[in-house]
Write a protein that holds these residues in place. Structure first.
Motif, mmCIF file in Angstrom:
data_model
loop_
_atom_site.group_PDB
_atom_site.id
_atom_site.type_symbol
_atom_site.label_atom_id
_atom_site.label_comp_id
_atom_site.label_asym_id
_atom_site.label_seq_id
_atom_site.Cartn_x
_atom_site.Cartn_y
_atom_site.Cartn_z
ATOM 1 N N MET A 267 0.852 -1.196 0.000
ATOM 2 C CA MET A 267 0.000 0.000 0.000
ATOM 3 C C MET A 267 0.888 1.246 0.000
ATOM 4 O O MET A 267 1.744 1.411 0.859
ATOM 5 C CB MET A 267 -0.896 -0.002 1.241
ATOM 6 C CG MET A 267 -1.817 1.208 1.338
ATOM 7 S SD MET A 267 -3.073 1.059 2.626
ATOM 8 C CE MET A 267 -2.055 1.023 4.105
ATOM 9 N N ARG A 268 0.682 2.095 -0.996
ATOM 10 C CA ARG A 268 1.470 3.321 -1.119
ATOM 11 C C ARG A 268 0.693 4.479 -0.479
ATOM 12 O O ARG A 268 -0.456 4.737 -0.829
ATOM 13 C CB ARG A 268 1.766 3.614 -2.583
ATOM 14 C CG ARG A 268 2.581 4.883 -2.817
ATOM 15 C CD ARG A 268 2.995 4.992 -4.275
ATOM 16 N NE ARG A 268 3.946 3.952 -4.611
ATOM 17 C CZ ARG A 268 3.858 3.179 -5.699
ATOM 18 N NH1 ARG A 268 2.859 3.326 -6.549
ATOM 19 N NH2 ARG A 268 4.771 2.249 -5.922
ATOM 20 N N ILE A 269 1.335 5.188 0.451
ATOM 21 C CA ILE A 269 0.674 6.260 1.191
ATOM 22 C C ILE A 269 1.334 7.596 0.863
ATOM 23 O O ILE A 269 2.556 7.730 0.918
ATOM 24 C CB ILE A 269 0.741 6.007 2.705
ATOM 25 C CG1 ILE A 269 0.066 4.684 3.059
ATOM 26 C CG2 ILE A 269 0.081 7.160 3.465
ATOM 27 C CD1 ILE A 269 0.147 4.329 4.531
ATOM 28 N N LEU A 270 0.508 8.580 0.533
ATOM 29 C CA LEU A 270 0.961 9.954 0.309
ATOM 30 C C LEU A 270 0.580 10.780 1.533
ATOM 31 O O LEU A 270 -0.602 10.878 1.883
ATOM 32 C CB LEU A 270 0.309 10.532 -0.950
ATOM 33 C CG LEU A 270 0.499 12.040 -1.196
ATOM 34 C CD1 LEU A 270 1.971 12.410 -1.299
ATOM 35 C CD2 LEU A 270 -0.259 12.464 -2.463
ATOM 36 N N CYS A 271 1.572 11.366 2.182
ATOM 37 C CA CYS A 271 1.344 12.207 3.364
ATOM 38 C C CYS A 271 1.562 13.675 3.008
ATOM 39 O O CYS A 271 2.529 14.021 2.316
ATOM 40 C CB CYS A 271 2.312 11.829 4.484
ATOM 41 S SG CYS A 271 2.153 10.148 5.091
ATOM 42 N N THR A 272 0.688 14.518 3.493
ATOM 43 C CA THR A 272 0.848 15.961 3.313
ATOM 44 C C THR A 272 0.355 16.656 4.574
ATOM 45 O O THR A 272 -0.064 16.012 5.538
ATOM 46 C CB THR A 272 0.085 16.447 2.062
ATOM 47 O OG1 THR A 272 0.501 17.782 1.742
ATOM 48 C CG2 THR A 272 -1.423 16.420 2.266
ATOM 49 N N ASN A 273 0.400 17.982 4.585
ATOM 50 C CA ASN A 273 -0.138 18.754 5.706
ATOM 51 C C ASN A 273 -0.344 20.194 5.268
ATOM 52 O O ASN A 273 -0.172 20.517 4.079
ATOM 53 C CB ASN A 273 0.788 18.671 6.927
ATOM 54 C CG ASN A 273 2.076 19.467 6.775
ATOM 55 O OD1 ASN A 273 2.427 19.908 5.671
ATOM 56 N ND2 ASN A 273 2.795 19.651 7.860
ATOM 57 N N ASP A 274 -0.699 21.068 6.200
ATOM 58 C CA ASP A 274 -0.753 22.500 5.868
ATOM 59 C C ASP A 274 0.205 23.316 6.734
ATOM 60 O O ASP A 274 0.429 24.490 6.473
ATOM 61 C CB ASP A 274 -2.181 23.065 5.949
ATOM 62 C CG ASP A 274 -2.721 23.187 7.371
ATOM 63 O OD1 ASP A 274 -2.052 22.731 8.316
ATOM 64 O OD2 ASP A 274 -3.829 23.731 7.535
ATOM 65 N N VAL B 265 4.923 14.700 0.683
ATOM 66 C CA VAL B 265 4.906 15.862 -0.211
ATOM 67 C C VAL B 265 4.103 16.941 0.506
ATOM 68 O O VAL B 265 2.879 16.859 0.606
ATOM 69 C CB VAL B 265 4.287 15.528 -1.582
ATOM 70 C CG1 VAL B 265 4.370 16.755 -2.500
ATOM 71 C CG2 VAL B 265 4.974 14.327 -2.227
ATOM 72 N N ALA B 266 4.799 17.940 1.031
ATOM 73 C CA ALA B 266 4.165 18.929 1.905
ATOM 74 C C ALA B 266 4.583 20.340 1.504
ATOM 75 O O ALA B 266 5.589 20.536 0.814
ATOM 76 C CB ALA B 266 4.549 18.653 3.358
#
Length: 254
Positions: free
Chosen positions: A1-8, A33-34
């Protein structure tokens, strides 16, 4: 499972590191990628008139000079070697409940994942008062985040739905449980305009938040009530904002 994490809160915020820790409990294929800079409160804005600058920080960690929405698009369509299976946005420093969901870049990052057809989660950690703003209890998110995501994924996330998760400001052992809650509503007037003058006497303004006394307790079954009672709040939010009941009334007019 490939997970993309980001935030603000930005690529160097403590919460994105907690996000990655949570994601790595679920998979070893994790990509960050943030935003290059803090993008709190930008909502679902998309950069159309400015170029997106991409900077590789280290292996599988990238900064985008843009918004959380830009990051999810850039990550899924350009950076990652293939389409992600899940998007996790956060962990935000501060809760995203009630009207916050309209302004929040954290929510927007997850919403963009949902628009792209991906199971998406927004994670936020309440810090419990201005005096604790710079020392949120990240251990609550660490303790509960992965298990909640795992269970929701097993059940299956409906299309056009984003899962908004908020962790209370307490120690992990003080959490009473998980509450599936509806979006609450605050007393009005929590935003204010703070007027100041620069060194040359010219006025400038900040939009800020003002403390106010709680007149009424939060509505029963809301995200606000859940956090006040030391429950982790889980709220499914839909992309379709149509007011179906009022639409039926409008049909009688036209």
């Amino acid at each position: 499972m490939r997970i993309l994490c980001t935030n603000d809160d930005g690529i160097h915020a403590p919460g994105i590191k907690v996000n990655e820790e949570i994601a790595r409990q679920l998979s070893d294929d994790v990509w960050i990628v943030a935003p290059e800079l803090d993008q709190s409160g930008v909502s679902h804005s998309l950069s159309l008139n400015d170029p997106l600058r991409l900077r590789e920080i280290d292996d599988r960690h990238f900064a985008v000079h843009g918004t959380p929405t830009d990051c999810v698009i850039m990550g899924s369509r350009h950076v990652l070697p293939g389409w992600p299976d899940v998007v996790i946005s956060g962990v935000n420093k501060g809760r995203n409940v009630a009207e916050d969901v309209v302004y929040s870049g954290t929510i927007a990052g997850a919403l963009e994942g949902t628009i792209l057809g991906l199971p998406s989660f927004a994670l936020s950690q309440e810090f419990g008062g201005r005096e604790n703003r710079n020392k949120p209890m990240w251990d609550v998110a660490r303790a509960y985040g992965a298990d909640i995501i795992r269970k929701v994924m097993k059940l299956g996330v409906p299309h056009d739905t984003v899962i908004n998760i908020n962790f209370p400001a307490c120690r992990p052992e003080e959490v009473k449980g998980i509450a599936v809650a509806r979006q609450g509503k605050r007393n009005q007037g929590f935003l204010r305009i703070d007027g100041r003058e620069d060194g040359r006497g010219n006025p400038y303004y900040w939009i800020g938040f003002q403390a106010f006394e709680k007149i009424d307790p939060p509505g029963e079954g809301t995200d606000l009530a859940a956090l006040d009672d030391n429950y982790v709040s889980v709220t499914p939010l839909r992309l379709d904002r149509t007011d179906v009941m009022f639409a039926e009334e409008l049909k009688t007019l036209f």
